[in-house]
Structures are given as structure tokens and as C-alpha cells.
Motif scaffolding. Structure first.
Motif, PDB file in Angstrom:
ATOM      1  N   ARG A 199      -1.922  14.298  -2.833  1.00  0.00           N
ATOM      2  CA  ARG A 199      -1.941  13.756  -4.186  1.00  0.00           C
ATOM      3  C   ARG A 199      -1.638  12.268  -4.129  1.00  0.00           C
ATOM      4  O   ARG A 199      -0.983  11.791  -3.203  1.00  0.00           O
ATOM      5  N   TRP A 200      -2.180  11.538  -5.108  1.00  0.00           N
ATOM      6  CA  TRP A 200      -1.887  10.116  -5.256  1.00  0.00           C
ATOM      7  C   TRP A 200      -0.811   9.992  -6.321  1.00  0.00           C
ATOM      8  O   TRP A 200      -0.929  10.586  -7.398  1.00  0.00           O
ATOM      9  N   LEU A 201       0.245   9.243  -6.024  1.00  0.00           N
ATOM     10  CA  LEU A 201       1.347   9.049  -6.973  1.00  0.00           C
ATOM     11  C   LEU A 201       1.663   7.566  -7.101  1.00  0.00           C
ATOM     12  O   LEU A 201       1.558   6.821  -6.115  1.00  0.00           O
ATOM     13  N   PRO A 202       2.123   7.124  -8.284  1.00  0.00           N
ATOM     14  CA  PRO A 202       2.654   5.763  -8.386  1.00  0.00           C
ATOM     15  C   PRO A 202       3.777   5.607  -7.363  1.00  0.00           C
ATOM     16  O   PRO A 202       4.501   6.565  -7.060  1.00  0.00           O
TER      17      PRO A 202
ATOM     18  N   LEU B  64      -1.051   0.282  -6.087  1.00  0.00           N
ATOM     19  CA  LEU B  64       0.158   0.894  -5.540  1.00  0.00           C
ATOM     20  C   LEU B  64       0.300   2.379  -5.870  1.00  0.00           C
ATOM     21  O   LEU B  64       1.397   2.899  -6.047  1.00  0.00           O
ATOM     22  N   GLU B  65      -0.846   3.061  -5.909  1.00  0.00           N
ATOM     23  CA  GLU B  65      -0.850   4.527  -5.903  1.00  0.00           C
ATOM     24  C   GLU B  65      -0.741   4.912  -4.432  1.00  0.00           C
ATOM     25  O   GLU B  65      -1.490   4.393  -3.587  1.00  0.00           O
ATOM     26  N   VAL B  66       0.178   5.796  -4.102  1.00  0.00           N
ATOM     27  CA  VAL B  66       0.465   6.148  -2.709  1.00  0.00           C
ATOM     28  C   VAL B  66      -0.004   7.572  -2.427  1.00  0.00           C
ATOM     29  O   VAL B  66       0.254   8.491  -3.211  1.00  0.00           O
TER      30      VAL B  66
ATOM     31  N   PRO C 157      -9.385   1.484  -1.035  1.00  0.00           N
ATOM     32  CA  PRO C 157      -9.912   1.418  -2.396  1.00  0.00           C
ATOM     33  C   PRO C 157      -9.549   2.673  -3.199  1.00  0.00           C
ATOM     34  O   PRO C 157      -9.450   3.769  -2.627  1.00  0.00           O
ATOM     35  N   GLU C 158      -9.376   2.504  -4.493  1.00  0.00           N
ATOM     36  CA  GLU C 158      -9.145   3.647  -5.365  1.00  0.00           C
ATOM     37  C   GLU C 158     -10.324   4.605  -5.216  1.00  0.00           C
ATOM     38  O   GLU C 158     -11.468   4.185  -5.083  1.00  0.00           O
ATOM     39  N   GLY C 159     -10.031   5.903  -5.175  1.00  0.00           N
ATOM     40  CA  GLY C 159     -11.079   6.907  -5.031  1.00  0.00           C
ATOM     41  C   GLY C 159     -11.462   7.209  -3.598  1.00  0.00           C
ATOM     42  O   GLY C 159     -12.417   7.956  -3.365  1.00  0.00           O
ATOM     43  N   THR C 160     -10.735   6.640  -2.623  1.00  0.00           N
ATOM     44  CA  THR C 160     -11.021   6.933  -1.219  1.00  0.00           C
ATOM     45  C   THR C 160     -10.888   8.440  -0.983  1.00  0.00           C
ATOM     46  O   THR C 160      -9.857   9.023  -1.325  1.00  0.00           O
ATOM     47  N   PRO C 161     -11.920   9.082  -0.419  1.00  0.00           N
ATOM     48  CA  PRO C 161     -11.834  10.530  -0.193  1.00  0.00           C
ATOM     49  C   PRO C 161     -10.813  10.883   0.884  1.00  0.00           C
ATOM     50  O   PRO C 161     -10.617  10.136   1.834  1.00  0.00           O
TER      51      PRO C 161
ATOM     52  N   ILE D 235      -0.229   4.983   3.029  1.00  0.00           N
ATOM     53  CA  ILE D 235      -1.571   4.699   2.535  1.00  0.00           C
ATOM     54  C   ILE D 235      -1.475   4.498   1.031  1.00  0.00           C
ATOM     55  O   ILE D 235      -0.920   5.343   0.317  1.00  0.00           O
ATOM     56  N   HIS D 236      -2.007   3.366   0.564  1.00  0.00           N
ATOM     57  CA  HIS D 236      -1.887   3.046  -0.864  1.00  0.00           C
ATOM     58  C   HIS D 236      -3.119   2.304  -1.357  1.00  0.00           C
ATOM     59  O   HIS D 236      -3.883   1.742  -0.569  1.00  0.00           O
ATOM     60  N   THR D 237      -3.287   2.302  -2.671  1.00  0.00           N
ATOM     61  CA  THR D 237      -4.370   1.550  -3.304  1.00  0.00           C
ATOM     62  C   THR D 237      -3.840   0.177  -3.705  1.00  0.00           C
ATOM     63  O   THR D 237      -2.616  -0.049  -3.697  1.00  0.00           O
ATOM     64  N   PRO D 238      -4.715  -0.742  -4.106  1.00  0.00           N
ATOM     65  CA  PRO D 238      -4.233  -2.038  -4.614  1.00  0.00           C
ATOM     66  C   PRO D 238      -3.307  -1.891  -5.832  1.00  0.00           C
ATOM     67  O   PRO D 238      -2.423  -2.721  -6.036  1.00  0.00           O
TER      68      PRO D 238
END
Length: 146
Positions: free
Chosen positions: A127-130, A21-23, A111-115, A16-19
């Protein structure tokens, strides 16, 4: 012995990642400091692995991506299949003599900030990581490579 039905040795890995590329990394409840992406086994031999991915993402993170959800079209099969040895401490979950698992890899762009809402019986932190840091944090080589 594991209570309930034995696991099938066919599973999904969903990164699961954001546009940007935070994973999303989640820490397993049964394995100390083991961080990973969403994983889970097929429930029945005739279950489509896309359904398994939808179910596991929902169960483990609270993120809906199945039919009828806004993220339904965001789940993508990456064309990667891994086969690996099941760790000895987890073999009791499978039928006697099963030592290898086949894993299909998917990606889910959110999307960034997805709960995120974890299943506490499976995971204790998130946690979200690069993406490079996420790869370094993975305990599973196939997860790190994905």
C-alpha cells in the motif's frame, strides 16, 4: 536451520516514495502484520550495497532501478547507517554468534502510479501511505525513522 547459505549481517533499507511523499509499504509474509520498506542482505562481502539495493527493490517489488532502467538515477544513498540487534526469531538465518546487523539506508523516488509486483514468498500485500502514516505503520524503529 535455514536452507541455503547463511545471511551476511550487512543489509540495505530502501524507502520507495513518490514526489508527493507517498511511501510504499509492504507486509512481510513471515511476520503477521509487520509492514516495512524494502530490505535485504548483501549476497557477498565484496558486493556494493547499491547493487544490493537494486536487486532487493526488483525482487521484492518488481520495480527496476538498476543500470539500464529509467529509474537508475533515482536511487539515492541517504548517508544513514543503522546498527541493531537481530530479532531472536531470525538469528538462525545468520552464522552462529551473529546478533547484530548493519543497515545502509537508501531512498528511491518513483512516479505516482508505479506498478508494484510483490514476491509472494516474501510479502503478502502493499500500500502507498503518506509518509507520516507510513512511519507509524513500520514495525522496525530504524525503518520508521528513515
Amino acid at each position: 536451520m535455514r536452507p541455503g547459505p547463511l545471511k551476511l549481517p550487512v543489509s540495505v533499507l530502501v524507502v520507495i516514495h513518490t514526489p508527493a511523499l507517498e511511501v510504499l509499504m509492504i507486509r512481510r509474509a513471515d511476520a503477521g502484520e509487520h509492514w516495512q520498506s524494502v530490505t535485504g542482505s548483501r549476497d557477498a562481502t565484496d558486493t556494493d550495497l547499491r547493487h544490493t539495493a537494486w536487486r532487493e527493490v526488483g525482487e521484492e517489488t518488481g520495480i527496476g532501478c538498476g543500470p539500464g532502467t529509467p529509474l537508475h538515477g533515482a536511487l539515492r544513498e541517504w548517508g544513514i547507517t543503522n546498527t541493531y540487534e537481530i530479532w531472536p526469531q531470525w538469528r538462525h538465518r545468520y552464522a552462529p554468534g551473529v546478533t547484530r546487523n548493519t543497515e545502509r539506508v537508501f531512498g528511491l523516488c518513483v512516479p505516482e502510479g508505479t506498478p508494484v509486483t510483490l514476491s509472494p514468498r516474501e510479502h503478502t500485500a502493499w500500500r502507498w501511505l503518506p509518509w507520516r502514516e507510513a512511519a507509524d505503520a513500520c514495525f522496525s524503529p530504524s525503518n520508521a525513522e528513515a
